[in-house]
Design an enzyme around this catalytic site. Structure first.
Site, PDB file in Angstrom:
ATOM      1  N   GLU A 244       0.946  -1.035  -0.102  1.00 51.47           N
ATOM      2  CA  GLU A 244      -0.041   0.138   0.120  1.00 51.47           C
ATOM      3  C   GLU A 244       0.792   1.207  -0.102  1.00 51.47           C
ATOM      4  OE1 GLU A 244      -1.730   3.223   0.547  1.00 51.47           O
ATOM      5  OE2 GLU A 244      -1.920   2.616   2.916  1.00 51.47           O
ATOM      6  N   CYS A 278      -2.060   9.158   2.373  1.00 55.89           N
ATOM      7  CA  CYS A 278      -1.833   8.672   1.281  1.00 55.89           C
ATOM      8  C   CYS A 278      -3.283   8.825   0.370  1.00 55.89           C
ATOM      9  CB  CYS A 278      -1.397   7.381   0.788  1.00 55.89           C
ATOM     10  SG  CYS A 278      -2.439   6.225   2.224  1.00 55.89           S
TER      11      CYS A 278
END
Length: 503
Positions: A244, A278
């Site tokens: 991720e 993010c």
């Protein structure tokens, strides 16, 4: 180098400090774990994994729910530690912890339903067989966590891996080892006597050691650049990897959108956690009919956000000092290429703080649009409509999260489905992260694999297929005594079932 005592003998070990990014004050000192220490932790985890898997679904569920209750009871202590290590406001730290608890609760309660053995149809060709799929745990999972959300993000792997029956070796970011240590210690209070969840600390070299240690899977969260290094280390043992990575999340505003709600969501998505997210909002594409009105509303809201270390501040300092350099480069590049600062500018960078920045008329090839900024900055670009916004949003190499604001449900869903991102929120920001049943992850430079939800649980298992003969087969096909008659019957049946033309 510091001297530590181990089993009555002293030895020299390398150490590092974790510091408060707002004040520079040293919080604690941790050891740098090398390959030997990491391998030893993984070996201990092997035995713990067998015990943990042997408990069964009900007993694991009970222990994980007890851990959840522990986290909520001591949320004040953990939030204070997160605030001290990252600089984020206490309320934001508490929100992060609550989200982590919600995911822990979901994983504990749903693991049995999602992963229990279940029958599948065998089909006519294998009508004599009973077919079953099972999802046994992998064994030992290595989790490499980030510093920006040091509770919520790693728990998205830890909770689901534990619920699936695995042991976990956790390496938090070198910027937030104390938070990681608190999580591991709190689990040990609820599940004593077995090292089901262990801590290893250090920087990139320690993460590399974990990737090379022979764990059964690595779940990594961090930059795309670091993910490539971890992936190379995993390749040595063919260790599978969930990655991720970063994001450059786009926010689309249609001409029929609620502009007040859109501006409020974009402002929060841009400055929350000092933009160090993010799935934070970094670039906005606005339909030309409402562009100027939206820009005014966005500037009004973002101008009210003040960074600081006090309770009234909207967000804190940059957790990593070097991140201010990246922000400075991106803002300077955007302005040099013809962009204009609607709010803030180069003067907004006051290390360790960065004031909100809105950039408009920024060319698409600018760093501020192509690369992850990870700061409280945002670009706003005028587009003809949502369709052009989708095209520009999909042109980047990141594909993690995205947002669409539209008055029409049909147009909003169409734009969301056209986005390449792994997750999209309509008329809200980061809504997908708050729903435990939804998978979380992206593609491209944003990584691969999924955490959260059913997909997240299954990431930490191995699908195992089992067939069992339940009656004599109508045709003898997998035997040396097969006859021409058996094959003729097979081909005749296949022709009848599959030989028709379909239009």
């Amino acid at each position: 180098m510091n001297t530590v005592w181990t089993h009555g003998q002293s030895r020299q070990v390398e150490t590092f400090d974790t510091v408060n990014p707002a004040t520079g004050e040293v919080i604690a000192t941790f050891g740098v774990h090398g390959q030997a220490e990491v391998d030893a932790a993984v070996e201990r985890a092997r035995e713990a994994a067998a015990w943990w898997a042997g408990l069964g679904w009900k007993q694991r569920r009970t222990r994980l729910l007890a851990w959840k209750s522990h986290l909520i009871r001591y949320i004040g202590r953990l939030a204070e530690l997160v605030h001290t290590e990252t600089g984020k406001p206490l309320d934001d730290a508490k929100l992060e912890i609550v989200l982590a608890v919600v995911h822990l609760d979901w994983a504990a309660r749903h693991a049995h339903r999602v992963l229990r053995p279940h029958r599948v149809r065998s089909g006519l060709l294998a009508v004599n067989l009973a077919a079953t799929v099972e999802y046994p745990p992998l064994g030992v999972i290595g989790v490499i966590g980030p510093w920006n959300y040091p509770v919520f993000t790693p728990m998205g792997s830890i909770a689901y891996a534990l619920a699936a029956g695995n042991a976990v070796v956790f390496k938090p970011s070198e910027f937030t080892p104390a938070t990681g240590g608190w999580l591991v210690s709190s689990f040990a209070e609820v599940v004593p006597g077995h090292p089901v969840l262990q801590l290893v600390t250090g920087a990139g070299e320690s993460g590399q050691a974990l990737a090379r240690s022979g764990v059964d899977k690595i779940s990594f969260t961090g930059s795309s650049e670091t993910a490539r290094k971890v992936m190379a280390a995993c390749a040595e043992n063919l260790t599978p990897l969930i990655a991720e990575c970063g994001g450059k999340d786009a926010f689309l505003v249609g001409s029929d959108a609620n502009l007040d709600a859109a501006a409020d969501a974009a402002a929060w998505g841009a400055v929350s956690n000092a933009g160090q997210a993010c799935i934070g909002v970094e670039r906005v594409y606005v339909a030309e009919d409402v562009y100027h009105t939206f820009l005014e509303k966005l500037a009004e809201r973002m101008s009210q956000a003040r960074p600081g270390d006090d309770r009234e501040s909207a967000y804190g300092p940059m957790t990593r000092p070097a991140q201010a350099d990246v922000i400075e480069d991106h803002v300077a590049d955007a302005l040099a290429r013809g962009g204009r600062a609607v709010l803030g500018g180069m003067q907004s960078i006051r290390r360790p703080y960065v004031d909100p920045v809105i950039l408009a008329d920024v060319p698409e090839r600018s760093l501020a649009i192509q690369d992850e900024t990870f700061g409280p900055t945002i670009t706003v670009t005028k587009v003809a409509d949502l369709a052009e916004g989708v095209t520009l949003a999909n042109a980047g190499r990141y594909a993690l999260g995205s947002t669409v604001f539209a008055g029409s449900r049909k147009r909003g869903m169409a734009a969301a489905r056209a986005m390449h991102s792994g997750m999209t929120a309509i008329n809200s920001v980061i809504g997908f992260a708050t729903v435990p049943a939804l998978p979380y992850g992206g593609s491209g430079d944003s990584g691969f694999g999924r955490i959260h939800g059913q997909d997240g649980l299954r990431e930490f298992t191995q699908a195992k297929s089992i067939t069992r003969v339940r009656m004599r087969p109508p045709l003898k096909l997998t035997t040396l005594s097969r006859t021409d008659k058996d094959l003729t019957r097979l081909l005749t049946g296949a022709t009848l079932l599959h030989g028709r033309r379909y239009r």
